[in-house]
Scaffold this motif. Sequence first.
Motif, PDB file in Angstrom:
ATOM      1  N   ALA A 201       0.842  -1.195   0.000  1.00 49.69           N
ATOM      2  CA  ALA A 201       0.000   0.000   0.000  1.00 49.69           C
ATOM      3  C   ALA A 201       0.874   1.240   0.000  1.00 49.69           C
ATOM      4  O   ALA A 201       2.075   1.187   0.285  1.00 49.69           O
ATOM      5  CB  ALA A 201      -0.906  -0.012   1.232  1.00 49.69           C
ATOM      6  N   THR A 202       0.281   2.387  -0.299  1.00 49.02           N
ATOM      7  CA  THR A 202       1.012   3.644  -0.329  1.00 49.02           C
ATOM      8  C   THR A 202       0.507   4.583   0.764  1.00 49.02           C
ATOM      9  O   THR A 202      -0.510   4.315   1.418  1.00 49.02           O
ATOM     10  CB  THR A 202       0.842   4.348  -1.687  1.00 49.02           C
ATOM     11  OG1 THR A 202      -0.462   4.956  -1.742  1.00 49.02           O
ATOM     12  CG2 THR A 202       0.997   3.378  -2.836  1.00 49.02           C
ATOM     13  N   THR A 205      -3.362   9.625   0.012  1.00 54.11           N
ATOM     14  CA  THR A 205      -4.720   9.675   0.551  1.00 54.11           C
ATOM     15  C   THR A 205      -5.647  10.397  -0.432  1.00 54.11           C
ATOM     16  O   THR A 205      -5.199  11.180  -1.267  1.00 54.11           O
ATOM     17  CB  THR A 205      -4.739  10.407   1.917  1.00 54.11           C
ATOM     18  OG1 THR A 205      -4.243  11.744   1.744  1.00 54.11           O
ATOM     19  CG2 THR A 205      -3.902   9.671   2.954  1.00 54.11           C
ATOM     20  N   GLY A 206      -6.929  10.117  -0.302  1.00 58.20           N
ATOM     21  CA  GLY A 206      -7.923  10.762  -1.173  1.00 58.20           C
ATOM     22  C   GLY A 206      -8.790   9.714  -1.848  1.00 58.20           C
ATOM     23  O   GLY A 206      -8.399   8.544  -1.993  1.00 58.20           O
ATOM     24  N   GLN A 207      -9.942  10.155  -2.260  1.00 56.36           N
ATOM     25  CA  GLN A 207     -10.863   9.249  -2.925  1.00 56.36           C
ATOM     26  C   GLN A 207     -10.283   8.722  -4.237  1.00 56.36           C
ATOM     27  O   GLN A 207     -10.523   7.576  -4.613  1.00 56.36           O
ATOM     28  CB  GLN A 207     -12.193   9.963  -3.198  1.00 56.36           C
ATOM     29  CG  GLN A 207     -13.267   9.067  -3.821  1.00 56.36           C
ATOM     30  CD  GLN A 207     -13.586   7.855  -2.975  1.00 56.36           C
ATOM     31  OE1 GLN A 207     -13.752   7.962  -1.763  1.00 56.36           O
ATOM     32  NE2 GLN A 207     -13.685   6.682  -3.616  1.00 56.36           N
ATOM     33  N   TRP A 208      -9.499   9.536  -4.903  1.00 62.89           N
ATOM     34  CA  TRP A 208      -8.911   9.114  -6.175  1.00 62.89           C
ATOM     35  C   TRP A 208      -7.961   7.922  -5.982  1.00 62.89           C
ATOM     36  O   TRP A 208      -7.811   7.090  -6.890  1.00 62.89           O
ATOM     37  CB  TRP A 208      -8.174  10.281  -6.850  1.00 62.89           C
ATOM     38  CG  TRP A 208      -6.969  10.778  -6.085  1.00 62.89           C
ATOM     39  CD1 TRP A 208      -6.951  11.717  -5.109  1.00 62.89           C
ATOM     40  CD2 TRP A 208      -5.630  10.341  -6.262  1.00 62.89           C
ATOM     41  NE1 TRP A 208      -5.686  11.911  -4.649  1.00 62.89           N
ATOM     42  CE2 TRP A 208      -4.841  11.069  -5.346  1.00 62.89           C
ATOM     43  CE3 TRP A 208      -5.002   9.424  -7.105  1.00 62.89           C
ATOM     44  CZ2 TRP A 208      -3.460  10.899  -5.232  1.00 62.89           C
ATOM     45  CZ3 TRP A 208      -3.630   9.242  -6.996  1.00 62.89           C
ATOM     46  CH2 TRP A 208      -2.863   9.969  -6.070  1.00 62.89           C
ATOM     47  N   VAL A 209      -7.323   7.843  -4.823  1.00 64.75           N
ATOM     48  CA  VAL A 209      -6.421   6.720  -4.538  1.00 64.75           C
ATOM     49  C   VAL A 209      -7.235   5.426  -4.461  1.00 64.75           C
ATOM     50  O   VAL A 209      -6.849   4.393  -5.004  1.00 64.75           O
ATOM     51  CB  VAL A 209      -5.658   6.949  -3.216  1.00 64.75           C
ATOM     52  CG1 VAL A 209      -4.764   5.758  -2.890  1.00 64.75           C
ATOM     53  CG2 VAL A 209      -4.831   8.221  -3.285  1.00 64.75           C
ATOM     54  N   THR A 210      -8.389   5.507  -3.781  1.00 67.93           N
ATOM     55  CA  THR A 210      -9.249   4.329  -3.661  1.00 67.93           C
ATOM     56  C   THR A 210      -9.853   3.957  -5.018  1.00 67.93           C
ATOM     57  O   THR A 210      -9.903   2.775  -5.384  1.00 67.93           O
ATOM     58  CB  THR A 210     -10.377   4.600  -2.653  1.00 67.93           C
ATOM     59  OG1 THR A 210      -9.812   4.981  -1.398  1.00 67.93           O
ATOM     60  CG2 THR A 210     -11.259   3.381  -2.476  1.00 67.93           C
ATOM     61  N   THR A 211     -10.290   4.970  -5.756  1.00 64.83           N
ATOM     62  CA  THR A 211     -10.921   4.709  -7.048  1.00 64.83           C
ATOM     63  C   THR A 211      -9.950   4.074  -8.036  1.00 64.83           C
ATOM     64  O   THR A 211     -10.292   3.137  -8.765  1.00 64.83           O
ATOM     65  CB  THR A 211     -11.479   6.016  -7.631  1.00 64.83           C
ATOM     66  OG1 THR A 211     -12.423   6.576  -6.710  1.00 64.83           O
ATOM     67  CG2 THR A 211     -12.156   5.764  -8.964  1.00 64.83           C
ATOM     68  N   SER A 212      -8.750   4.577  -8.079  1.00 66.96           N
ATOM     69  CA  SER A 212      -7.750   4.068  -9.032  1.00 66.96           C
ATOM     70  C   SER A 212      -7.073   2.793  -8.541  1.00 66.96           C
ATOM     71  O   SER A 212      -6.366   2.131  -9.299  1.00 66.96           O
ATOM     72  CB  SER A 212      -6.693   5.130  -9.305  1.00 66.96           C
ATOM     73  OG  SER A 212      -5.962   5.408  -8.102  1.00 66.96           O
ATOM     74  N   GLN A 213      -7.269   2.461  -7.251  1.00 69.26           N
ATOM     75  CA  GLN A 213      -6.618   1.296  -6.643  1.00 69.26           C
ATOM     76  C   GLN A 213      -5.094   1.389  -6.765  1.00 69.26           C
ATOM     77  O   GLN A 213      -4.397   0.433  -7.137  1.00 69.26           O
ATOM     78  CB  GLN A 213      -7.122  -0.005  -7.269  1.00 69.26           C
ATOM     79  CG  GLN A 213      -8.623  -0.224  -7.089  1.00 69.26           C
ATOM     80  CD  GLN A 213      -9.116  -1.501  -7.762  1.00 69.26           C
ATOM     81  OE1 GLN A 213      -8.341  -2.379  -8.130  1.00 69.26           O
ATOM     82  NE2 GLN A 213     -10.438  -1.596  -7.949  1.00 69.26           N
ATOM     83  N   ALA A 214      -4.601   2.566  -6.398  1.00 72.14           N
ATOM     84  CA  ALA A 214      -3.150   2.793  -6.478  1.00 72.14           C
ATOM     85  C   ALA A 214      -2.423   1.911  -5.469  1.00 72.14           C
ATOM     86  O   ALA A 214      -2.900   1.685  -4.354  1.00 72.14           O
ATOM     87  CB  ALA A 214      -2.852   4.266  -6.210  1.00 72.14           C
ATOM     88  N   ARG A 215      -1.243   1.421  -5.881  1.00 69.86           N
ATOM     89  CA  ARG A 215      -0.438   0.571  -5.005  1.00 69.86           C
ATOM     90  C   ARG A 215       1.017   0.622  -5.455  1.00 69.86           C
ATOM     91  O   ARG A 215       1.340   1.105  -6.546  1.00 69.86           O
ATOM     92  CB  ARG A 215      -0.937  -0.868  -5.021  1.00 69.86           C
ATOM     93  CG  ARG A 215      -0.661  -1.611  -6.329  1.00 69.86           C
ATOM     94  CD  ARG A 215      -1.096  -3.074  -6.268  1.00 69.86           C
ATOM     95  NE  ARG A 215      -0.611  -3.863  -7.390  1.00 69.86           N
ATOM     96  CZ  ARG A 215      -1.198  -3.979  -8.563  1.00 69.86           C
ATOM     97  NH1 ARG A 215      -2.335  -3.319  -8.798  1.00 69.86           N
ATOM     98  NH2 ARG A 215      -0.667  -4.730  -9.521  1.00 69.86           N
ATOM     99  N   PHE A 216       1.876   0.106  -4.597  1.00 69.52           N
ATOM    100  CA  PHE A 216       3.287  -0.084  -4.950  1.00 69.52           C
ATOM    101  C   PHE A 216       3.423  -1.467  -5.574  1.00 69.52           C
ATOM    102  O   PHE A 216       2.794  -2.430  -5.128  1.00 69.52           O
ATOM    103  CB  PHE A 216       4.162   0.027  -3.704  1.00 69.52           C
ATOM    104  CG  PHE A 216       5.574  -0.463  -3.898  1.00 69.52           C
ATOM    105  CD1 PHE A 216       6.564   0.395  -4.369  1.00 69.52           C
ATOM    106  CD2 PHE A 216       5.924  -1.787  -3.603  1.00 69.52           C
ATOM    107  CE1 PHE A 216       7.864  -0.053  -4.558  1.00 69.52           C
ATOM    108  CE2 PHE A 216       7.212  -2.234  -3.785  1.00 69.52           C
ATOM    109  CZ  PHE A 216       8.202  -1.369  -4.265  1.00 69.52           C
ATOM    110  N   SER A 217       4.265  -1.574  -6.613  1.00 68.25           N
ATOM    111  CA  SER A 217       4.415  -2.856  -7.297  1.00 68.25           C
ATOM    112  C   SER A 217       5.841  -3.051  -7.821  1.00 68.25           C
ATOM    113  O   SER A 217       6.500  -2.100  -8.246  1.00 68.25           O
ATOM    114  CB  SER A 217       3.435  -2.955  -8.470  1.00 68.25           C
ATOM    115  OG  SER A 217       3.596  -4.180  -9.158  1.00 68.25           O
TER     116      SER A 217
END
Length: 306
Positions: A201-202, A205-217
């Motif tokens: 996880a990163t 923060t923000g709704q855009w992070v949840t919507t885009s499903q941002a993560r470290f890879s």
Amino acid sequence: MVDSKRHDGHGLSMHDESMERSYRPEIDGNMLGVDSADVERKRKMWRLRIIVLVALAAAVLAAGVLVASNLGSQGQAQSGSPLQTPAATTAPATITATPTASATAPATTVATAEPGASTTATPDLRWTSFVSASAHAQFDLPMGWTATDVPAGTASNPASGIQVKDEAGRVLAKFYHGAGGGVGGACGPGTYKQTELDKAATSLTGQWVTTSQARFSFRVLDQTAQGGGIGYQIGLVDKSSGEVRDSCLMYSFVAGAPKGTLSFATSDAQAPGSRTFSTMAEATQYMQTPEYQKLKRMITSLQLTQ
């Protein structure tokens, strides 16, 4: 009235004299034909025996009284011993005092916890916090590495850029945030097997992070069959760019960030000359190196301040 204790001329009381008379017939009978002087002598001896017997009886009686008295004293002493046992009741006072002393232990325990708290509050001197006012971003930076704001975007597509170098001056990661065009690239004759070796996880923060499903890879492309080695990328991805599927290219970026596209990775797209591993085993072992651990912490700590 006759005094029962009157003594005759020989020092005997009437009681003693009566005792003498009770035995006198026997004495007198035995003394018949015996010289009167001898009889008188024997009478005196008899009286002396009676006196001795009386004295002995008195002594025995006195001794009995003394023994009884001593036994009574011992009985009182023994019966008095249990009365002294209440003195042992002072022990509970000592026991009562013991918990009071042990009550100081929690204070000691709290005191020993303070160094731990101060240790936790002590900053890790191996890391610093890099803050970019122009890029409105901040992240943890390992000691010896440098981060510098660099030009990015165009007048029509404004963006912010940061470049991170290690101790040797090699560019290890790039940050980009702003408007951007589409992604693309030329593929070879076929696709390569893609594998994700690590994810996390990163701090974004923000709704855009949840919507885009941002993560470290950390993903790799196995190009060894074509002589290209194991290509890889380490950085931020979203549900689209981070989809693990066989392909000829990989991308590391997050769409839908506040100012457009966001990328913080070793590279945002596969390109000629990118670093590769010789084998999958080498790629897996790389995760245990200090360089990888630093890259992972730095990238996952990214926060946008605006």
